[in-house]
Each structure stands twice: as structure tokens, then as C-alpha cells.
Design a protein around this motif. Structure first.
Motif, PDB file in Angstrom:
ATOM      1  N   PHE A 135      22.285  -5.040  12.748  1.00 39.40           N
ATOM      2  CA  PHE A 135      21.375  -4.286  12.476  1.00 39.40           C
ATOM      3  C   PHE A 135      21.252  -3.362  11.617  1.00 39.40           C
ATOM      4  O   PHE A 135      22.398  -2.707  11.422  1.00 39.40           O
ATOM      5  CB  PHE A 135      20.552  -3.195  13.601  1.00 39.40           C
ATOM      6  CG  PHE A 135      20.146  -4.020  15.012  1.00 39.40           C
ATOM      7  CD1 PHE A 135      18.609  -4.519  15.258  1.00 39.40           C
ATOM      8  CD2 PHE A 135      20.946  -4.433  16.109  1.00 39.40           C
ATOM      9  CE1 PHE A 135      18.014  -4.721  15.739  1.00 39.40           C
ATOM     10  CE2 PHE A 135      20.249  -5.372  17.111  1.00 39.40           C
ATOM     11  CZ  PHE A 135      18.774  -5.506  16.815  1.00 39.40           C
ATOM     12  N   ARG A 136      20.325  -3.508  10.006  1.00 42.73           N
ATOM     13  CA  ARG A 136      20.584  -2.165   9.307  1.00 42.73           C
ATOM     14  C   ARG A 136      19.475  -1.240   9.628  1.00 42.73           C
ATOM     15  O   ARG A 136      17.826  -1.524   9.988  1.00 42.73           O
ATOM     16  CB  ARG A 136      20.209  -2.999   7.907  1.00 42.73           C
ATOM     17  CG  ARG A 136      21.460  -3.624   7.539  1.00 42.73           C
ATOM     18  CD  ARG A 136      20.706  -4.531   6.452  1.00 42.73           C
ATOM     19  NE  ARG A 136      22.538  -5.062   5.509  1.00 42.73           N
ATOM     20  CZ  ARG A 136      22.997  -5.109   5.014  1.00 42.73           C
ATOM     21  NH1 ARG A 136      23.118  -3.484   4.916  1.00 42.73           N
ATOM     22  NH2 ARG A 136      24.155  -5.936   4.450  1.00 42.73           N
ATOM     23  N   THR A 137      19.533  -0.012   8.838  1.00 41.83           N
ATOM     24  CA  THR A 137      18.460   1.030   9.238  1.00 41.83           C
ATOM     25  C   THR A 137      17.304   0.694   7.542  1.00 41.83           C
ATOM     26  O   THR A 137      18.621   1.329   6.195  1.00 41.83           O
ATOM     27  CB  THR A 137      19.319   2.296   9.092  1.00 41.83           C
ATOM     28  OG1 THR A 137      20.221   2.639  10.476  1.00 41.83           O
ATOM     29  CG2 THR A 137      18.188   3.411   8.747  1.00 41.83           C
ATOM     30  N   ILE A 138      17.147   0.693   7.584  1.00 43.44           N
ATOM     31  CA  ILE A 138      15.665   0.786   6.435  1.00 43.44           C
ATOM     32  C   ILE A 138      15.060   1.634   6.565  1.00 43.44           C
ATOM     33  O   ILE A 138      14.100   1.752   7.136  1.00 43.44           O
ATOM     34  CB  ILE A 138      15.028  -1.085   6.698  1.00 43.44           C
ATOM     35  CG1 ILE A 138      16.072  -2.001   7.173  1.00 43.44           C
ATOM     36  CG2 ILE A 138      13.926  -0.664   5.287  1.00 43.44           C
ATOM     37  CD1 ILE A 138      17.043  -2.512   5.879  1.00 43.44           C
ATOM     38  N   PRO A 139      15.498   2.425   4.670  1.00 44.58           N
ATOM     39  CA  PRO A 139      14.412   3.916   5.107  1.00 44.58           C
ATOM     40  C   PRO A 139      13.631   2.920   4.152  1.00 44.58           C
ATOM     41  O   PRO A 139      13.231   2.637   2.975  1.00 44.58           O
ATOM     42  CB  PRO A 139      14.991   4.361   4.176  1.00 44.58           C
ATOM     43  CG  PRO A 139      16.150   3.268   3.594  1.00 44.58           C
ATOM     44  CD  PRO A 139      16.214   2.201   4.328  1.00 44.58           C
ATOM     45  N   ILE A 140      12.155   3.905   3.991  1.00 47.86           N
ATOM     46  CA  ILE A 140      10.539   3.773   3.716  1.00 47.86           C
ATOM     47  C   ILE A 140      10.841   4.791   3.022  1.00 47.86           C
ATOM     48  O   ILE A 140      10.236   6.086   4.415  1.00 47.86           O
ATOM     49  CB  ILE A 140       9.458   3.226   4.588  1.00 47.86           C
ATOM     50  CG1 ILE A 140      10.081   1.917   5.433  1.00 47.86           C
ATOM     51  CG2 ILE A 140       7.978   3.125   3.370  1.00 47.86           C
ATOM     52  CD1 ILE A 140       9.450   1.193   6.171  1.00 47.86           C
ATOM     53  N   THR A 141      10.281   5.438   2.032  1.00 44.18           N
ATOM     54  CA  THR A 141      10.584   6.648   1.309  1.00 44.18           C
ATOM     55  C   THR A 141       8.743   6.574   0.823  1.00 44.18           C
ATOM     56  O   THR A 141       8.153   5.852  -0.036  1.00 44.18           O
ATOM     57  CB  THR A 141      11.022   7.016   0.051  1.00 44.18           C
ATOM     58  OG1 THR A 141      12.946   6.680   0.425  1.00 44.18           O
ATOM     59  CG2 THR A 141      11.460   8.390  -0.668  1.00 44.18           C
ATOM     60  N   LEU A 142       8.213   7.757   0.843  1.00 45.12           N
ATOM     61  CA  LEU A 142       6.644   8.218   0.293  1.00 45.12           C
ATOM     62  C   LEU A 142       7.080   8.660  -0.749  1.00 45.12           C
ATOM     63  O   LEU A 142       7.216  10.434  -1.489  1.00 45.12           O
ATOM     64  CB  LEU A 142       5.764   8.822   1.325  1.00 45.12           C
ATOM     65  CG  LEU A 142       4.971  10.076   1.215  1.00 45.12           C
ATOM     66  CD1 LEU A 142       4.206   8.482   0.589  1.00 45.12           C
ATOM     67  CD2 LEU A 142       3.773  10.686   1.580  1.00 45.12           C
ATOM     68  N   ASN A 143       6.726   8.531  -1.836  1.00 44.62           N
ATOM     69  CA  ASN A 143       7.158   8.870  -3.418  1.00 44.62           C
ATOM     70  C   ASN A 143       6.270   9.467  -4.090  1.00 44.62           C
ATOM     71  O   ASN A 143       6.297  11.106  -4.009  1.00 44.62           O
ATOM     72  CB  ASN A 143       6.520   7.566  -4.934  1.00 44.62           C
ATOM     73  CG  ASN A 143       7.715   6.268  -4.023  1.00 44.62           C
ATOM     74  OD1 ASN A 143       8.750   6.897  -3.558  1.00 44.62           O
ATOM     75  ND2 ASN A 143       7.402   5.283  -4.287  1.00 44.62           N
ATOM     76  N   ASN A 144       4.823  10.382  -3.633  1.00 47.82           N
ATOM     77  CA  ASN A 144       3.496  10.170  -4.005  1.00 47.82           C
ATOM     78  C   ASN A 144       2.097   9.912  -3.227  1.00 47.82           C
ATOM     79  O   ASN A 144       2.215   9.283  -2.582  1.00 47.82           O
ATOM     80  CB  ASN A 144       3.380  10.370  -5.650  1.00 47.82           C
ATOM     81  CG  ASN A 144       2.843   9.173  -5.864  1.00 47.82           C
ATOM     82  OD1 ASN A 144       1.990   8.244  -5.931  1.00 47.82           O
ATOM     83  ND2 ASN A 144       3.841   8.884  -6.820  1.00 47.82           N
ATOM     84  N   VAL A 145       1.598  11.154  -3.517  1.00 55.89           N
ATOM     85  CA  VAL A 145      -0.166  11.011  -2.572  1.00 55.89           C
ATOM     86  C   VAL A 145      -1.118  11.183  -4.307  1.00 55.89           C
ATOM     87  O   VAL A 145      -0.966  12.717  -4.383  1.00 55.89           O
ATOM     88  CB  VAL A 145       0.066  11.858  -1.480  1.00 55.89           C
ATOM     89  CG1 VAL A 145      -1.769  11.730  -1.408  1.00 55.89           C
ATOM     90  CG2 VAL A 145       1.455  11.606  -0.364  1.00 55.89           C
ATOM     91  N   ASN A 146      -2.707  10.082  -3.861  1.00 53.36           N
ATOM     92  CA  ASN A 146      -3.013  11.190  -4.874  1.00 53.36           C
ATOM     93  C   ASN A 146      -4.236  11.150  -4.229  1.00 53.36           C
ATOM     94  O   ASN A 146      -4.575  10.219  -3.676  1.00 53.36           O
ATOM     95  CB  ASN A 146      -3.313   9.930  -5.776  1.00 53.36           C
ATOM     96  CG  ASN A 146      -1.920  10.499  -7.120  1.00 53.36           C
ATOM     97  OD1 ASN A 146      -2.210  10.841  -6.965  1.00 53.36           O
ATOM     98  ND2 ASN A 146      -1.386   8.930  -7.175  1.00 53.36           N
ATOM     99  N   GLN A 147      -5.783  11.385  -4.219  1.00 58.30           N
ATOM    100  CA  GLN A 147      -6.931  11.607  -4.193  1.00 58.30           C
ATOM    101  C   GLN A 147      -7.656  11.660  -4.889  1.00 58.30           C
ATOM    102  O   GLN A 147      -8.477  13.184  -4.979  1.00 58.30           O
ATOM    103  CB  GLN A 147      -7.420  13.067  -3.312  1.00 58.30           C
ATOM    104  CG  GLN A 147      -8.442  12.684  -2.532  1.00 58.30           C
ATOM    105  CD  GLN A 147      -8.455  14.328  -1.962  1.00 58.30           C
ATOM    106  OE1 GLN A 147      -7.453  15.085  -2.059  1.00 58.30           O
ATOM    107  NE2 GLN A 147      -9.540  14.264  -0.880  1.00 58.30           N
ATOM    108  N   PRO A 148      -8.214  10.509  -6.158  1.00 56.31           N
ATOM    109  CA  PRO A 148      -9.087  10.947  -6.857  1.00 56.31           C
ATOM    110  C   PRO A 148     -10.360  10.694  -6.320  1.00 56.31           C
ATOM    111  O   PRO A 148     -10.394   9.991  -5.526  1.00 56.31           O
ATOM    112  CB  PRO A 148      -8.515   9.556  -7.892  1.00 56.31           C
ATOM    113  CG  PRO A 148      -8.201   8.570  -6.791  1.00 56.31           C
ATOM    114  CD  PRO A 148      -6.759   9.376  -5.741  1.00 56.31           C
ATOM    115  N   ILE A 149     -11.098  11.773  -7.124  1.00 58.99           N
ATOM    116  CA  ILE A 149     -12.419  11.735  -6.187  1.00 58.99           C
ATOM    117  C   ILE A 149     -13.858  11.049  -7.301  1.00 58.99           C
ATOM    118  O   ILE A 149     -13.883  11.773  -8.918  1.00 58.99           O
ATOM    119  CB  ILE A 149     -12.627  12.796  -5.473  1.00 58.99           C
ATOM    120  CG1 ILE A 149     -11.734  13.272  -4.536  1.00 58.99           C
ATOM    121  CG2 ILE A 149     -14.312  12.965  -4.673  1.00 58.99           C
ATOM    122  CD1 ILE A 149     -11.918  14.448  -3.581  1.00 58.99           C
ATOM    123  N   ASP A 150     -14.758  10.789  -7.010  1.00 64.28           N
ATOM    124  CA  ASP A 150     -15.829  10.447  -8.369  1.00 64.28           C
ATOM    125  C   ASP A 150     -17.000  11.318  -7.549  1.00 64.28           C
ATOM    126  O   ASP A 150     -17.723  10.860  -6.810  1.00 64.28           O
ATOM    127  CB  ASP A 150     -15.793   8.388  -8.376  1.00 64.28           C
ATOM    128  CG  ASP A 150     -17.267   8.044  -8.735  1.00 64.28           C
ATOM    129  OD1 ASP A 150     -17.212   9.250 -10.048  1.00 64.28           O
ATOM    130  OD2 ASP A 150     -17.998   7.374  -9.626  1.00 64.28           O
TER     131      ASP A 150
END
Length: 212
Positions: A135-150
Motif C-alpha cells: 500500500f502507498r500513502t497518497i496525499p491529496i492537497t487542496l491548493n485554493n478555493v475560489n468563489q466568483p459570483i455573477d
């Protein structure tokens, strides 16, 4: 998420399941805007989530010696060895789009995702079925969060609220595996220092070094 908060703002009033599909967010934006008369009930369509793989790149920082091999005893066969070259590291980039009807729905979805990433979420994964115990440990990284609103348009225009979360997965790709029997018996002619063949009555000792 719940469309209407209870009076105390804490007690859960309602819970709904938010569908998720593999699709670009442009597909959902087109679905929302294709009805020019705006007669469609947007509350039925939203909220929705969509994810998409947006890029893949080689990661030289995790590179290992190319000619190295991994070897394991084949499951169920004590006299067979399965081998493969070391895995190749790649970064896979994903985007998660969250489309909601109002800001409160988006906030309630986001607050259920962010706590798992600080900034990475790691999971143990078996990447190669030929090695079921590896088994391998696989990291998933949250890079950024955007909230564009029209905010443009009149009161009759459908407002677009789309959260976009970008992730990077530290992935590995495996090549083909080769299974072969182990060598249990070797027959050879042995010559001593006098360049004569060793007789059956002579004693010869072989030292086998593990890992060589």
C-alpha cells in the motif's frame, strides 16, 4: 445543506444529498442559461457538484532509480516471484465545482469539505493488484478555493454562484509485472585450483548471500 435555517441557527432542519458527476463546470453553466424564458425551477437543478481532471505532470522530486525493481512472493505460490520496475511519480490536478442557488447553500457544502484538508488529505491505496499486500500513502492537497459570483443583470436574471476548489494528487503509475518461478536446483561442473573437475566424493560449500 439546508435551504432554510432553523430559528436557532444550529439545529439541523433538513438534509439533502448533493449529486456529483464527472463533467466540466461549463456544461452545468450552459444547462442553467439555455432556457431564455427562465421558466425552469432552478431549485430542482441546484445544488450540483462536478469534478474534472485538468492536468497531469511528471514529478521529478519523487523520482527513483529507473532500473530498480520490486519483488514479492506471488500470493498462493511460494515458489513464484512477481517483479516490476519502480513506479513513476506524477501530479494529477483536479477541480471540483460546486454550483448553488444561494450563498448559504454553498457555505454549508464548503464547510463539510474544508475540515478534511489541512492542507492535504492522505489515504492508503493498493496501486498494483499484483502486490496485494503493498500500500502507498497518497496525499491529496487542496491548493485554493475560489468563489466568483455573477452580480450583473436584473432581478429576473439567474444568478450564478459557483465555488471552485483545486486539488493536486501525488499519484504513481506502475508498469507491467512479470511472474516467474524461483530457482530451486542448479546443476553445474565445479573445477578446483588444479583445474580438475571436483569428484563426487569431494565436499564443496556454496555460500548464498541474501539479496545478492
Amino acid at each position: 445543506p439546508s435551504h432554510d435555517m432553523p430559528p436557532d441557527g444550529v439545529t439541523e432542519k433538513d438534509r439533502i444529498k448533493v449529486p456529483i458527476a464527472y463533467a466540466p463546470k461549463e456544461k452545468y453553466i450552459s444547462t442553467l442559461t439555455q432556457d431564455e424564458d427562465l421558466n425552469r425551477n432552478t431549485q430542482v437543478i441546484l445544488p450540483r457538484m462536478a469534478f474534472e481532471m485538468v492536468g497531469i505532470s511528471y514529478d521529478p522530486m519523487r523520482k527513483q532509480e529507473t532500473n530498480l525493481k520490486r519483488k514479492f512472493v506471488t500470493p498462493g505460490y511460494s515458489n513464484r516471484i512477481t517483479s516490476t520496475y519502480v513506479d513513476t511519480p506524477y501530479d494529477i490536478n483536479f477541480e471540483l465545482s460546486i454550483m448553488v442557488r444561494n450563498i448559504e447553500d454553498g457555505n454549508q457544502i464548503i464547510e463539510q469539505i474544508l475540515p478534511y484538508f489541512a492542507p492535504a488529505y492522505s489515504m492508503s491505496v493498493n496501486l498494483n493488484p499484483a502486490f496485494p499486500d503493498e500500500f502507498r500513502t497518497i496525499p491529496i492537497t487542496l491548493n485554493n478555493v475560489n468563489q466568483p459570483i455573477d452580480y450583473e443583470g436584473n432581478y429576473g436574471t439567474t444568478r450564478s454562484i459557483i465555488w471552485t476548489l483545486s486539488f493536486t494528487m501525488k499519484a504513481w503509475f506502475s508498469g507491467p509485472s512479470l511472474t516467474q518461478n524461483t530457482i530451486n536446483t542448479v546443476i553445474t561442473n565445479v573445477i578446483n585450483d588444479s583445474y580438475n573437475y571436483v569428484r563426487d566424493t569431494d565436499q564443496v560449500t556454496f555460500i548464498i548471500v541474501t539479496g545478492k
